[in-house]
Scaffold this active site. Structure first.
Site, PDB file in Angstrom:
ATOM      1  N   ARG A  28       0.736  -1.188   0.077  1.00 48.33           N
ATOM      2  CA  ARG A  28       0.059   0.146  -0.110  1.00 48.33           C
ATOM      3  C   ARG A  28       0.803   1.400  -0.006  1.00 48.33           C
ATOM      4  O   ARG A  28       0.554   2.329   0.541  1.00 48.33           O
ATOM      5  CB  ARG A  28      -0.783   0.092   1.338  1.00 48.33           C
ATOM      6  CG  ARG A  28      -2.092  -0.874   1.208  1.00 48.33           C
ATOM      7  CD  ARG A  28      -3.017  -0.611   2.063  1.00 48.33           C
ATOM      8  NE  ARG A  28      -4.110  -1.725   2.336  1.00 48.33           N
ATOM      9  CZ  ARG A  28      -4.704  -2.124   3.382  1.00 48.33           C
ATOM     10  NH1 ARG A  28      -4.405  -1.149   4.580  1.00 48.33           N
ATOM     11  NH2 ARG A  28      -5.652  -3.141   3.488  1.00 48.33           N
ATOM     12  N   ARG A  32      -3.440   6.578   0.794  1.00 53.04           N
ATOM     13  CA  ARG A  32      -4.065   7.636   1.602  1.00 53.04           C
ATOM     14  C   ARG A  32      -3.084   8.444   2.476  1.00 53.04           C
ATOM     15  O   ARG A  32      -3.445   9.520   2.734  1.00 53.04           O
ATOM     16  CB  ARG A  32      -5.233   7.182   2.430  1.00 53.04           C
ATOM     17  CG  ARG A  32      -6.334   6.550   1.389  1.00 53.04           C
ATOM     18  CD  ARG A  32      -7.591   5.895   2.526  1.00 53.04           C
ATOM     19  NE  ARG A  32      -6.903   4.933   3.127  1.00 53.04           N
ATOM     20  CZ  ARG A  32      -7.738   4.044   4.096  1.00 53.04           C
ATOM     21  NH1 ARG A  32      -8.799   4.538   4.259  1.00 53.04           N
ATOM     22  NH2 ARG A  32      -7.190   3.040   4.565  1.00 53.04           N
ATOM     23  N   ARG A  41      -7.669  11.633  -5.323  1.00 53.01           N
ATOM     24  CA  ARG A  41      -8.794  11.210  -4.801  1.00 53.01           C
ATOM     25  C   ARG A  41     -10.241  12.058  -4.824  1.00 53.01           C
ATOM     26  O   ARG A  41     -11.142  11.772  -5.202  1.00 53.01           O
ATOM     27  CB  ARG A  41      -8.662  10.240  -3.395  1.00 53.01           C
ATOM     28  CG  ARG A  41      -9.947   9.572  -2.900  1.00 53.01           C
ATOM     29  CD  ARG A  41      -9.873   9.201  -1.591  1.00 53.01           C
ATOM     30  NE  ARG A  41      -9.467  10.274  -0.438  1.00 53.01           N
ATOM     31  CZ  ARG A  41      -9.147   9.936   0.627  1.00 53.01           C
ATOM     32  NH1 ARG A  41      -9.101   8.675   1.250  1.00 53.01           N
ATOM     33  NH2 ARG A  41      -9.264  11.107   1.497  1.00 53.01           N
ATOM     34  N   ASP A  78      -6.997  -3.440  -7.232  1.00 48.37           N
ATOM     35  CA  ASP A  78      -7.803  -3.969  -6.084  1.00 48.37           C
ATOM     36  C   ASP A  78      -7.765  -5.520  -6.354  1.00 48.37           C
ATOM     37  O   ASP A  78      -7.766  -6.150  -7.590  1.00 48.37           O
ATOM     38  CB  ASP A  78      -9.165  -3.471  -6.044  1.00 48.37           C
ATOM     39  CG  ASP A  78      -9.760  -3.813  -4.496  1.00 48.37           C
ATOM     40  OD1 ASP A  78      -9.248  -3.356  -3.618  1.00 48.37           O
ATOM     41  OD2 ASP A  78     -10.359  -4.721  -4.725  1.00 48.37           O
ATOM     42  N   TYR A 155     -15.184 -12.629   0.247  1.00 46.16           N
ATOM     43  CA  TYR A 155     -15.608 -11.368  -0.004  1.00 46.16           C
ATOM     44  C   TYR A 155     -16.994 -11.505  -1.036  1.00 46.16           C
ATOM     45  O   TYR A 155     -17.768 -10.857  -0.627  1.00 46.16           O
ATOM     46  CB  TYR A 155     -14.828 -10.465  -1.174  1.00 46.16           C
ATOM     47  CG  TYR A 155     -13.806  -9.733  -0.097  1.00 46.16           C
ATOM     48  CD1 TYR A 155     -14.331  -8.593   0.409  1.00 46.16           C
ATOM     49  CD2 TYR A 155     -12.240  -9.746  -0.199  1.00 46.16           C
ATOM     50  CE1 TYR A 155     -13.689  -7.738   1.153  1.00 46.16           C
ATOM     51  CE2 TYR A 155     -11.599  -8.888   0.431  1.00 46.16           C
ATOM     52  CZ  TYR A 155     -11.929  -7.872   1.133  1.00 46.16           C
ATOM     53  OH  TYR A 155     -11.216  -7.218   2.010  1.00 46.16           O
TER      54      TYR A 155
END
Length: 353
Positions: A28, A32, A41, A78, A155
């Site tokens: 990652r 963010r 974003r 993803d 998921y």
């Protein structure tokens, strides 16, 4: 034959070459905690647009490369990206996470799923990986990644993130044949997708089985490991020289089993001591990791000592320095920069101690 100077540093380590220092990247590392990412974003609020629009995804993938020059640059994507390609639509809702509606709960739904054709369902992946290879050249290794069958099944069956995994585990323990059928279809699709990533330019690939750490060892052997193996065997059959990494969060109890999947490198979380993990895994498997992401909230002295201790315990063979999970939101960017700077000077710092 290309000389070793023409082979990116991380790729050399992943293939087993002894080097002066371990290569370094972060899971990652695009995300963010970076101001540049947060600004982007705001402009493009949809995660799927950010990851599936090549221009945006290339820019995001390269943000940490331009800022910190890590030894690995990973595709911004993803783990759920391939699911629509087999007939499972999904969405990612900001501050909530993935949504799969309707979730996969019946044999009829599983039987309707079709084989994947990544060049048709995900043409943007080729564009992104080709551009990353061109941009970084031999200065960095381009990494691809996928979700493993158990985690993707979790998921799809739960329909969203879960804390207790009761729906997929209920299926595993009461209707195992149905779940095995689904896991088999996912494994075959993931193998095709991973091979496609390699064909498009990925030099090392990582499989995330993030939720497999929620399984007991015997259930891991039944529902996760055989399907990891199925992916590895299919990819290795056509791409034997591409190093493969397996990461599982909460994996301290199943490390030896992870190695049995056939991957070249086991990525460790921070709940296991690096030296003990080395001992348990043996000499035939490389390691990646395993610094606690929260260490990056510590002082620079703390970060430096933790890096050097991890490297010392890992030894100088087939170790890729990384965090034990992804970079956390609000991690100070200057500490990420210091992490990379220190890691790249590790051989000198260790020699001077």
């Amino acid at each position: 034959m290309a000389g070793s100077s023409q082979i990116p540093y991380l790729l050399r380590a992943a293939r087993g070459e002894k080097l002066e220092r371990p290569p370094v990247w972060m899971m990652r590392q695009a995300g963010r905690y970076m101001k540049a990412y947060r600004e982007l974003r705001e402009k493009y609020p949809s995660f799927r647009e950010r990851s599936e629009n090549p221009d945006i995804a290339i820019e995001i993938s390269l943000q940490p490369w331009r800022a910190f020059k890590p030894d690995g640059v990973i595709l911004f994507s993803d783990i759920l990206t391939p699911l629509p390609g087999i007939g499972i639509p999904f969405d990612i809702v900001e501050r909530f996470g993935p949504i799969i509606d309707p979730p996969i709960r019946s044999l009829e739904q599983i039987e309707k799923l079709h084989p994947i054709n990544p060049s048709e369902s995900m043409p943007f992946i080729r564009t992104i990986l080709k551009a990353l290879r061109e941009e970084v050249g031999n200065e960095s290794t381009v990494l691809g990644f996928v979700g493993a069958p158990w985690t993707l099944a979790a998921y799809a069956i739960e329909g969203k993130s879960s804390k207790d995994y009761t729906i997929i585990k209920s299926m595993a323990f009461s209707e195992p044949e149905m779940l095995h059928k689904f896991l088999g279809k996912l494994a075959d699709a993931i193998a095709v997708y991973l091979s496609y990533q390699i064909d498009c330019g990925a030099q090392v690939v990582q499989m995330f089985d993030s939720w497999a750490g929620q399984l007991s060892p015997q259930d891991y052997e039944t529902f996760a490991m055989p399907y990891q193996k199925r992916v590895v065997e299919q990819v290795k059959a056509t791409h034997p020289d591409t190093p493969m990494i397996l990461y599982i969060n909460g994996s301290a109890g199943i490390l030896e089993r992870m190695a049995q999947s056939g991957v070249d490198i086991v990525s460790l979380d921070w709940t296991v001591d690096m030296a003990e993990a080395r001992q348990r895994l043996g000499t035939n498997v490389g390691v990646q990791g395993n610094i606690d992401p929260c260490a990056l909230f510590g002082s620079k002295e703390f970060i430096r000592l933790r890096i050097l201790e991890t490297i010392r315990k890992a030894g100088n063979h087939q170790h890729i320095l990384n965090l034990g999970h992804g970079v956390l939101q609000k991690t100070p960017e200057e500490n990420v920069a210091y992490f990379f700077e220190t890691a790249k000077q590790a051989d000198q710092l260790l020699a001077s101690r």
